[in-house]
Design an enzyme around this catalytic site. Structure first.
Site, PDB file in Angstrom:
ATOM      1  N   CYS B  98       1.065  -1.317  -0.054  1.00 46.73           N
ATOM      2  CA  CYS B  98      -0.160  -0.106   0.131  1.00 46.73           C
ATOM      3  C   CYS B  98       1.021   1.182  -0.121  1.00 46.73           C
ATOM      4  O   CYS B  98       1.908   1.159   0.584  1.00 46.73           O
ATOM      5  CB  CYS B  98      -0.890   0.053   1.228  1.00 46.73           C
ATOM      6  SG  CYS B  98      -2.036   1.367   1.206  1.00 46.73           S
ATOM      7  N   HIS B 234      -3.387   7.038  -3.061  1.00 46.41           N
ATOM      8  CA  HIS B 234      -3.175   6.189  -2.267  1.00 46.41           C
ATOM      9  C   HIS B 234      -4.018   4.865  -2.549  1.00 46.41           C
ATOM     10  O   HIS B 234      -5.352   4.930  -2.408  1.00 46.41           O
ATOM     11  CB  HIS B 234      -3.653   6.941  -1.158  1.00 46.41           C
ATOM     12  CG  HIS B 234      -3.573   5.844   0.312  1.00 46.41           C
ATOM     13  ND1 HIS B 234      -4.553   5.864   1.270  1.00 46.41           N
ATOM     14  CD2 HIS B 234      -2.712   5.002   0.639  1.00 46.41           C
ATOM     15  CE1 HIS B 234      -4.160   4.994   2.338  1.00 46.41           C
ATOM     16  NE2 HIS B 234      -2.796   4.513   1.815  1.00 46.41           N
ATOM     17  N   ASN B 329       3.717  -0.276   3.306  1.00 45.48           N
ATOM     18  CA  ASN B 329       3.357  -1.573   3.968  1.00 45.48           C
ATOM     19  C   ASN B 329       4.387  -2.462   3.254  1.00 45.48           C
ATOM     20  O   ASN B 329       4.032  -3.143   2.133  1.00 45.48           O
ATOM     21  CB  ASN B 329       2.037  -2.188   3.616  1.00 45.48           C
ATOM     22  CG  ASN B 329       0.975  -1.409   4.590  1.00 45.48           C
ATOM     23  OD1 ASN B 329       1.353  -0.828   5.494  1.00 45.48           O
ATOM     24  ND2 ASN B 329      -0.259  -1.973   4.552  1.00 45.48           N
ATOM     25  N   MET B 380      -9.318  13.615   4.308  1.00 46.21           N
ATOM     26  CA  MET B 380      -9.689  14.280   2.999  1.00 46.21           C
ATOM     27  C   MET B 380     -10.093  15.958   3.306  1.00 46.21           C
ATOM     28  O   MET B 380     -10.328  16.569   1.923  1.00 46.21           O
ATOM     29  CB  MET B 380     -10.806  13.481   2.212  1.00 46.21           C
ATOM     30  CG  MET B 380     -12.114  13.428   3.235  1.00 46.21           C
ATOM     31  SD  MET B 380     -13.435  12.687   2.276  1.00 46.21           S
ATOM     32  CE  MET B 380     -14.760  13.045   3.505  1.00 46.21           C
ATOM     33  N   HIS B 403       3.303   7.310   8.363  1.00 47.03           N
ATOM     34  CA  HIS B 403       2.703   7.085   7.064  1.00 47.03           C
ATOM     35  C   HIS B 403       1.513   7.817   6.861  1.00 47.03           C
ATOM     36  O   HIS B 403       1.013   8.059   5.808  1.00 47.03           O
ATOM     37  CB  HIS B 403       2.791   5.929   6.853  1.00 47.03           C
ATOM     38  CG  HIS B 403       1.387   5.036   7.393  1.00 47.03           C
ATOM     39  ND1 HIS B 403       0.955   5.118   8.488  1.00 47.03           N
ATOM     40  CD2 HIS B 403       0.460   4.271   6.717  1.00 47.03           C
ATOM     41  CE1 HIS B 403      -0.106   4.457   8.888  1.00 47.03           C
ATOM     42  NE2 HIS B 403      -0.451   3.924   7.543  1.00 47.03           N
ATOM     43  N   GLY B 404       1.036   8.349   7.856  1.00 48.45           N
ATOM     44  CA  GLY B 404      -0.316   9.172   7.659  1.00 48.45           C
ATOM     45  C   GLY B 404      -1.000   9.504   9.114  1.00 48.45           C
ATOM     46  O   GLY B 404       0.035   9.643   9.999  1.00 48.45           O
ATOM     47  N   LYS B 479     -13.353   9.136  -3.596  1.00 45.70           N
ATOM     48  CA  LYS B 479     -12.924   8.021  -2.662  1.00 45.70           C
ATOM     49  C   LYS B 479     -13.773   6.960  -3.281  1.00 45.70           C
ATOM     50  O   LYS B 479     -14.781   6.866  -3.886  1.00 45.70           O
ATOM     51  CB  LYS B 479     -13.721   8.505  -1.344  1.00 45.70           C
ATOM     52  CG  LYS B 479     -13.248   9.613  -0.652  1.00 45.70           C
ATOM     53  CD  LYS B 479     -11.907   9.470  -0.018  1.00 45.70           C
ATOM     54  CE  LYS B 479     -11.854   8.465   1.028  1.00 45.70           C
ATOM     55  NZ  LYS B 479     -10.643   8.239   2.057  1.00 45.70           N
TER      56      LYS B 479
END
Lengths: 142, 480
Positions: B98, B234, B329, B380, B403-404, B479
């Site tokens: 990912c 992503h 990942n 978002m 990572h986020g 999305k």
């Protein structure tokens, strides 16, 4: 005391993912209800026809593994064939499962779909006997 | 709270060890984030468990965006010795490779703002997303084999994007050592029409704009200027990668018992790297990594076409350029200095990003003097960040960073928070358009469902792992 089960299954809230808890008086009923829970997560409010019938065999070393592999193969079949399944007839015999599953193509479905399931995890996966019958829990990676 | 933690350095904390720990268990956090991390006992326990893996070296690490995972916490990093250590599919996760790609365009916000509605529609039309959406590429057996071996290179040969894109992707978009024969037939069948699809959940595509430069000189070297239009992508290896992980957990569980390895959690299942099962996993994982590289290469090409259609122009006229693409990942064999000695280790990054500093030869030549770009998407509604790797990451976290944002609310709670509101209208009022395959996903992905990614990137900057270079603001979000 925990309350009585409210139905066939429930979708359990989880921070990053989603879990299913299901009930049944037999392993067959329990496994069918867990499958219904899985397709509630994937299919959301969508309804499909019962145009397609598929027969599956799953074998495992124990009942936890059998439940895990049963739900995994259903998710894989859904992704490969773009189908949702809603009817599950099972015969379970000593960690061998034979199932007839029915459902229909998603492009013929009506209503809003749910979400993709990446995998059925082993995290806290269990089947236990309760005063109300069998209960199972699986956590899905979303 | 029953797990003890102690501050051991600038932005660095240590968790009390399990009796069977082989190395310390450490995590990165700012004082701002520490309260929420303390509350998440499961992920701290998972971090303690990782520290027991055979052959683990240095320390088991978790990044400030850590939250509960399966076996490993999300945000986990573990390096195991190649000679006597293990490889664990849980240290990579179900969504193998990912990752995130950032594209930049030779466009300003004012160029796209008047056409944003149409661009959002065109992006949504060009990029298959949501449950059960197959891609336009129908890959037969031979094609899947090539994709698994050659990754993004295959996609470029097929006309998706250019060679220049590949130079700005980790591993140049092709992981060596892929063994397609170790990927099951079921996994290949799951992947056959998922090339060039986004998926659902937290996967997305986002047209945005550079709205703040923190390191203007470094940003400029990456080709980023204030007000410039960007696109973030992503997604990962889709059903193929998920099936590889599932298959190998099943295969490894009995093998692990044979090797006499005991782990505190079945999802931490592992085998020696040098064992037949370990080699097979790394080969299959690398193949799934390549599938994800090809997927993002196709998607980015479709996205550029979508933007062009939205602007009623040709894709070639947009000056689209891949700034960089990271995997978050993945497990990779890398060389790191441990206790003053160079060692070959298998670095597992589960929800963590490689962040190599300037001078490292794995950094593309044109970025080598600034360091590897790191892409950290946020929720978002708010913002995402571009970072760059620092030497400190190499010294302590095996060249890794966050990572986020990490989820804060469950999906049900997020939907409750969104109840009675039109998220689409609220976002539109702030100039952000959203196109989602389902209303439900839109509600589940609201900003309040996530931690503030700004706090996460500040924490890794404070610990010296990476430097914040630029902030991006969303304009249109797609999305699944």
């Amino acid at each position: 005391m925990p309350g009585l089960p409210k139905g066939d299954f429930e979708i359990v809230d989880h921070t990053a993912d989603t879990a299913i808890r299901g009930w049944g008086s037999t392993h067959e009923e329990l496994f069918a209800n867990m499958a219904k829970g899985l397709f509630k997560v994937i299919g959301g409010e969508a309804t499909v026809s019962l145009a397609q019938t598929r027969v599956l065999h799953v074998e495992a070393e124990n009942s936890n593994e059998l439940l895990h592999d049963w739900l995994e193969i259903l998710n894989a079949l859904h992704q490969i064939h773009h189908e949702l399944y809603t009817s599950f007839e099972l015969i379970i015999d000593d960690n061998h499962l034979k199932a007839t599953v029915r459902g229909g193509p998603m492009d013929g479905g009506a209503g809003e779909f749910g979400t993709e399931v990446k995998a059925v995890t082993w995290h806290d996966l269990h089947i236990q006997e309760t005063p109300h019958g069998l209960e199972a829990y699986v956590l899905l990676d979303i | 709270m029953s797990i003890g933690i102690e501050r051991v350095g600038q932005g660095i904390w240590e968790v009390e060890p399990r009796p069977d720990a082989r190395v310390p268990a450490r995590f990165v956090a700012s004082t701002k984030l520490i309260a929420s991390i303390r509350e998440d006992e499961t992920s701290l326990r998972q971090l303690q468990n990782v520290a027991t893996l055979p052959g683990i070296v240095g320390a088991a690490w978790a990044m400030p965006d850590m939250h509960m995972g399966y076996g490993f916490p999300i945000g986990g990093v573990a390096a195991t010795d190649v000679e006597n250590g293990v490889v664990s599919p849980g240290g990579v996760g179900y969504d193998i490779n990912c990752g995130v790609r950032l594209l930049s365009f030779r466009l300003k916000e004012s160029d796209v703002r008047p056409h944003l509605d149409r661009i959002a529609d065109m992006l949504y039309e060009h990029v298959p997303c949501g449950v059960g959406q197959g891609g336009k590429v129908k890959a037969g057996h031979d094609v899947i084999e090539r994709v698994l071996r050659d990754g993004g290179r295959w996609a470029v040969e097929e006309g998706y994007g250019t060679q220049r894109d590949l130079e700005h992707v980790e591993e140049e978009s092709r992981m060596d050592g892929a063994l397609p024969e170790e990927v099951s037939d079921l996994a290949k069948r799951r992947g056959k029409d998922q090339l060039g699809t986004l998926g659902s959940g937290n996967h997305f595509m986002e047209l945005g704009v550079v709205d703040e430069l923190r390191e203007p000189e470094i940003a400029q070297r990456m080709g980023l200027t204030e007000g410039q239009v960007t696109l973030i992508l992503h997604t990962g290896s889709r059903g193929l990668g998920h099936q590889v992980c599932t298959d190998f957990l099943k295969r490894m569980m009995p093998a692990m018992r044979r090797y006499g390895i005991h782990v505190p959690d079945p999802q931490l299942c592992c085998v020696p790297i040098r064992s037949p099962e370990g080699k097979a996993y790394l080969g299959a994982m690398s193949a799934a990594v390549n599938f994800a590289f090809a997927n993002r290469q196709i998607l980015s090409s479709l996205a550029v076409e979508g933007v062009a259609k939205g602007l009623s122009t040709r894709a070639e006229s947009l000056g689209a350029r891949t700034v960089y693409e990271v995997a978050h990942n993945i497990a990779k064999i890398e060389t790191h200095v441990v206790d003053g000695k160079e060692r070959r280790v298998c670095v597992h990054r589960k929800g963590a990003t490689r962040a190599f500093p300037a001078g490292h030869r794995a950094v593309p030549e044109d970025y080598r003097d600034i360091g590897q770009p790191v892409l950290i998407p946020g929720d978002m509604e708010r913002y995402s960040f571009v970072l760059v790797g620092r030497p400190k990451a190499m010294e302590i976290t095996f060249g890794s960073t966050c990572h986020g944002a990490g989820r804060r609310l469950s999906r049900t709670k997020a939907r409750q928070a969104a109840k009675g509101r039109s998220i689409e209208r609220e976002m539109a009022a702030r100039g952000i358009l959203v196109r989602a395959a389902s209303l439900r996903t839109q509600e589940e992905e609201i900003a309040a469902a996530y931690k503030d990614v700004a706090e996460v990137v500040d924490a890794v900057a404070e610990a010296g792992l990476s430097t914040v270079v630029a902030r991006l603001r969303p304009l249109a979000v797609i999305k699944g």
